[in-house]
Every structure is written in structure tokens, then in C-alpha cells.
Design an enzyme around this catalytic site. Structure first.
Site, PDB file in Angstrom:
ATOM      1  N   GLU A   1       0.861  -1.275   0.023  1.00  0.00           N
ATOM      2  CA  GLU A   1      -0.188   0.057   0.052  1.00  0.00           C
ATOM      3  C   GLU A   1       0.961   1.451  -0.102  1.00  0.00           C
ATOM      4  OE1 GLU A   1      -3.505  -2.719   2.512  1.00  0.00           O
ATOM      5  OE2 GLU A   1      -2.158  -0.830   3.508  1.00  0.00           O
TER       6      GLU A   1
ATOM      7  N   CYS B   1      -6.743   0.097   4.181  1.00  0.00           N
ATOM      8  CA  CYS B   1      -6.673  -1.120   4.938  1.00  0.00           C
ATOM      9  C   CYS B   1      -7.270  -1.062   6.403  1.00  0.00           C
ATOM     10  CB  CYS B   1      -5.298  -1.609   4.874  1.00  0.00           C
ATOM     11  SG  CYS B   1      -4.729  -3.063   5.679  1.00  0.00           S
TER      12      CYS B   1
ATOM     13  N   HIS C   1     -10.347  -2.542   5.823  1.00  0.00           N
ATOM     14  CA  HIS C   1     -10.130  -3.874   5.758  1.00  0.00           C
ATOM     15  C   HIS C   1     -11.364  -4.669   6.340  1.00  0.00           C
ATOM     16  CE1 HIS C   1      -8.391  -7.814   5.846  1.00  0.00           C
ATOM     17  NE2 HIS C   1      -7.411  -7.304   4.840  1.00  0.00           N
TER      18      HIS C   1
END
Length: 369
Positions: free
Chosen positions: A203, A290, A311
Site C-alpha cells: 500500500e 486497509c 479492511h
């Protein structure tokens, strides 16, 4: 590739072909290798993978010890793999693709064919014990294919589901937007990407890579006392500054990578939380992917009245769960996303908000998203 293979259970050694372990990758991203290639030339590996990028691909091609290792790997019947320019520049030049189907970055397809390979436009191509792929946007698919070669389909499917790979790779990217707001900047977007111990490497790298390709000025800042940060899968990244050095500066966007253990480190950093709160008070954009929306934004009131995603493992922490299944959500000045497999779309959505749809689609095409 490093982090996906490690998720699959592989013991990955990142080797520098230079004379030092510090490596300057594309777009100013700095990493630290685990070893010098010169120290491990006699080691036996089940797989040797060559990344792409220029001038890195040329450097790999010209490394004689690496060429010798890869040729021995091939003659011993073990796996070799390469992506982007590396299939043509390295494997092809070394004569390992003769009579084989292979793929690579679009501008290297003619060079690939000239090496006596059958050049195909597959996102990932397997021919015998050689696996090739096309570019940044195919990296995770490539890595999942390598996991399947090493560990089998069940393990590959397991890792794929955790990463949330795109269900329609290669199709035009989209995102969900509510309360549309113009994101503004003077001259060049000034963007802060903090990283911390155990931040999610895919990421962080995707954000920096895509945003710098768009010509944004991206500052990578380490939360803590060291510029060197060990990510969630033990990849070693090097920041440009400590967060303390830029805490009083103004940014057009502050955007956080995730990591189930990295995001809580952001949350416990008072300076960073205060920067995010000031960003929100000034109606300036901020974002997270996330676990960061759940661990950093939600408890600090930064998602109040906003739709967001995060997430799946931590989505129960969001008070408003109406958009948790969406891959990328923009609500006014807040952008959120889900996992490593959504990081490229997340980054491209930021490009679109600053530069417009046309620029974002150009970058998506160039990176093979």
C-alpha cells in the site's frame, strides 16, 4: 512481490546486485536488501524472480553472477520469473525464452519477440518453468501465480482472498463518490505519506509510485526515531524525513497506508493524529487504506458523518458500515480503501481527484491497471 510471496509462506531473500544493500528503486523509493547477491551466488533457490523498471532492468541484465545463477536455475529445472522489462532485457537476452511464450511491458514486446520468444499479451504467462508478467498493475496477479507454482492453488486462493484482488483486472477502474468536492492545490499537490513499523508495504509503495508518476510532490515520513522502517512482511523501506520534521508543514493530502499492526502505531502517534485533525478542520483531503480508517480515523472522529470502507478484518470497528464492501470510497475530502489488492485503484482515485479522470486513466493504462 516480496510481501505477497512471504504471505504465501515463502522464505524470500531480497538480494542487491550493487555493492551495497541500500537500493534506490523507481520513483525515489528507497529499500534495504537482505543480502548482497555476491554473497549468495552458491545458494540454491526454488524460485528466482527479476523485477522490472529502468534502469534497474538493464542493471540486472548486465550482472554476470545473476545471469549465471538464472541459467543454472533453468538447467536444473527450477523456477525463474520476470516482470515488466526484465523478461526481454534479462531472460530473453540470456537466451532463456527461445521457443517459449512470454509477456512483458508493452514497449518491450518487439524486443521480446526478437529474443525468439513468442510474445503474448497475457497479464501473466507460464511456459514450463518460466513465468512472465507485464508491469506494476499485474504484480499481485504475477505473485499469486508464483505462489500457486510453489504451494498449490489452495494457498494461492487463500492469499488472493486476503489481499482482495480485483475481480476484473484490466478493466477500467472505478470508485464510489459521495458529496463531490473539488480537491485543490497550487502548482503541484503536496502529499504526505507516513510510514511506521509494520506498515503494509504494498500500500505504501503503490501510493508513492502512482502519485509520483502523476508528478505530485510526495514526502515519505517515518513515524518514530529512524528513517528505516521494517514493514508488515519484513520489507525494509527508507523514509526521507522523520514525521517530527514535517509536523508543522501544510499538505494538500495526508494519506496513510495500512497494516493490522502498523495502523495502531499511527493511532498512537499524537503528532500525526493532530495533523489529521487540523487537515479535517481546514476541509483539506486526508485518506487511509486497509486498517487505518478503522484504527486511526474512526476513534478520532475523522469519519463522523462520512461513508468509508476499511479492511474486512476490522470493518466492525466502523460505526457506519453501509459502504464497507466498496473497494474505494470518496466522501467529500475523505478517501478510504480496503487492502493491498485495492491500493492501485485507491492511488488512481487520488490522481483523479487532483488531476481529473483523463490523467488517471492515462496512468492506469501506463501501469497496466
Amino acid at each position: 512481490m516480496i510481501t505477497v510471496l512471504r504471505r504465501g509462506g515463502a522464505d524470500v531473500t531480497v538480494a542487491s546486485v550493487e555493492t551495497q544493500v541500500g537500493v534506490d528503486a523507481c520513483h525515489g523509493i528507497k529499500m534495504v536488501a537482505d543480502a548482497l547477491l555476491s554473497d549468495i551466488t552458491d545458494s540454491v533457490f526454488d524460485l528466482i524472480v527479476l523485477p522490472g523498471g529502468l534502469p534497474g532492468g538493464e542493471t540486472l541484465k548486465n550482472c554476470k553472477p545473476l545471469e549465471k545463477m538464472v541459467k543454472k536455475q533453468d538447467s536444473d529445472g527450477r523456477l525463474n520469473a520476470a516482470i515488466c522489462c526484465a523478461p526481454a532485457l534479462a531472460l530473453g537476452t540470456w537466451g532463456l525464452l527461445e521457443g517459449k511464450k512470454a509477456t512483458g511491458y508493452p514497449v518491450f514486446m518487439e524486443k521480446l519477440a526478437a529474443t525468439c520468444a513468442t510474445a503474448v499479451e497475457s497479464r501473466v504467462q507460464i511456459d514450463g518453468r518460466i513465468v512472465t508478467s507485464r508491469g506494476p498493475g499485474t504484480t499481485i496477479e504475477f505473485s499469486i501465480t508464483l505462489i500457486e507454482q510453489l504451494f498449490g492453488k489452495e494457498k494461492a486462493d487463500e492469499v488472493s482472498s486476503i489481499l482482495l484482488l480485483r475481480p476484473n483486472p484490466g478493466e477500467e477502474f472505478t470508485f464510489t463518490e459521495l458529496n463531490q468536492t473539488n480537491w485543490t492545490f497550487e502548482d503541484t499537490p503536496q502529499i504526505l505519506v507516513p510510514i511506521a513499523e509494520e506498515s503494509e508495504e504494498i500500500e505504501a509503495i503503490a501510493l508513492v509510485d502512482i502519485l509520483r508518476r502523476a508528478k505530485a510532490n510526495v514526502v515519505i515520513a517515518a513515524v518514530g526515531n529512524s528513517l528505516e522502517v521494517v514493514g508488515s512482511r519484513k520489507a525494509k523501506l527508507v523514509a526521507e524525513v522523520l514525521l517530527d520534521e514535517v509536523a508543522e508543514k501544510s499538505f494538500d493530502l495526508i494519506v496513510l497506508p495500512g497494516g493490522l499492526n502498523g495502523a495502531p502505531r499511527f493511532a498512537s502517534c499524537e503528532k500525526l493524529v493532530n495533523m489529521l485533525k487540523k487537515q479535517a478542520e481546514a476541509n483539506k483531503p486526508y485518506g487511509g487504506i486497509c486498517a487505518s480508517p478503522a484504527y486511526v480515523f474512526e476513534p478520532n472522529g475523522l469519519l463522523k458523518g462520512k461513508k468509508a470502507t476499511t479492511h474486512p478484518v476490522v470493518s466492525d470497528k466502523l460505526s457506519d458500515k453501509s459502504h464497507i464492501e466498496h473497494r474505494v470510497v470518496v466522501d467529500g475530502n475523505v478517501i478510504t480503501s480496503r487492502a493491498p489488492g485495492t491500493a492501485m485503484e485507491f492511488s488512481l482515485a487520488i490522481v483523479e481527484k487532483f488531476y481529473g479522470r483523463e490523467k488517471a486513466l492515462q496512468l492506469a493504462k501506463a501501469t497496466l491497471v
